[in-house]
Design an enzyme around this catalytic site. Sequence first.
Site, PDB file in Angstrom:
ATOM      1  N   CYS A 264      18.546 -23.272 -13.191  1.00 17.76           N
ATOM      2  CA  CYS A 264      17.101 -23.186 -13.380  1.00 17.76           C
ATOM      3  C   CYS A 264      16.419 -24.539 -13.135  1.00 17.76           C
ATOM      4  O   CYS A 264      16.295 -24.959 -11.993  1.00 17.76           O
ATOM      5  CB  CYS A 264      16.780 -22.611 -14.757  1.00 17.76           C
ATOM      6  N   HIS A 354      19.664 -17.306 -14.377  1.00 15.63           N
ATOM      7  CA  HIS A 354      20.454 -17.581 -15.577  1.00 15.63           C
ATOM      8  C   HIS A 354      21.747 -16.770 -15.625  1.00 15.63           C
ATOM      9  O   HIS A 354      21.761 -15.655 -16.149  1.00 15.63           O
ATOM     10  CB  HIS A 354      19.612 -17.292 -16.822  1.00 15.63           C
ATOM     11  N   GLU A 356      24.162 -17.240 -17.550  1.00 19.84           N
ATOM     12  CA  GLU A 356      24.666 -17.151 -18.922  1.00 19.84           C
ATOM     13  C   GLU A 356      24.014 -16.026 -19.705  1.00 19.84           C
ATOM     14  O   GLU A 356      24.454 -15.706 -20.806  1.00 19.84           O
ATOM     15  CB  GLU A 356      24.432 -18.481 -19.652  1.00 19.84           C
TER      16      GLU A 356
END
Length: 380
Positions: A264, A354, A356
């Site tokens: 990001c 993202h 994660e």
Amino acid sequence: MTTSTRGAAKAPAVLVLEDGRIFRGRAYGAVGETFGEAVFSTGMTGYQETLTDPSYHRQVVVMTAPHVGNTGVNDEDPESSRIWVAGYVVRDPARVPSNWRSQRSLDEELVKQGVVGISGIDTRALTRHLRERGAMRVGIFSGEAVMDDAVLLAKVQDAPQMKGANLSAEVATKEAYVVPAIGEKKFTVAAVDLGIKGMTPHRMAERGIEVHVLPATATVEDVYAVDPDGVFFSNGPGDPATADGPVAVMQGVLERKTPLFGICFGNQILGRALGFGTYKLKYGHRGINQPVQDRTTGKVEVTAHNHGFAVDAPLDKVSETPYGRAEVSHVCLNDQVVEGLQLLDQPAFSVQYHPEAAAGPHDAAYLFDRFVTLMEAERA
């Protein structure tokens, strides 16, 4: 932001956009006034992760899903130690949460943390307005903060803009800390915290990585003091054009050719370090249903996003940079925005989205394995 925790259920509330559009509803969460950048998130779930994502600092989040708060709030799912959104906008808040993991209602949590919100407005109309006009400054006013519309509009127009905002140091850790590897320790990673989410070092720890999380103000010397096998740059809020310090640190890492991974804001930092520009998107990408193609494999992933800025890099060619050849590795299929970069002559890559994503989807979790592979190759 000024808040009160009394009378939220009955207090009238007003949302005022900087272009003069006004929505009237009821207070949700704390009563008072707040300002930020109005953005919308298209996720159907994961509101607790959204609220506690430091990347949303100084943003007022509009939820496009009509029903919010159904599963309540717990102490296991937050991505950081507090709620970071500047304000919260929902259409129909849950009256009673229902989930076996719920410990309290979302409304109670917003009141507890002093987050001013509004409910009972047409969030679909507001989202369409933001898509057509772009993300813009906004204020939410409830209770005694409600005044004449012209006065409220003037307050909103006096609020700071997101473009040019340098915010990462405001949300990052002040002191370095360590997230130990789960099981056998295989690698050490220095992670520069620009607004890191808790799930990110956890995903690395699951792969045997001991993560040293460093403040946003960390220097190259701080990074290499932990003797890292790899270096990571996190997500975070604000305008990447202001992040000269992290860019200089990343350039130091690139000069040493240490395996590098960015997510990001970290992707935007890599773009700047390589000599590319950045720019503000009209209304950004936010939600957990964005289609991205990994151009290295041709695979299309459904991914989680939260970014209002992007890297300006050519999609159709390999670029020459001070650190070797670079190319766009991932692209958003909705609008062709750059969603990833990679160097071809040394072990460095980044993605704008993202992988994660705690609330899902998990299509892109392989990127942490890709980082491990780079460190394994470097060690070999």
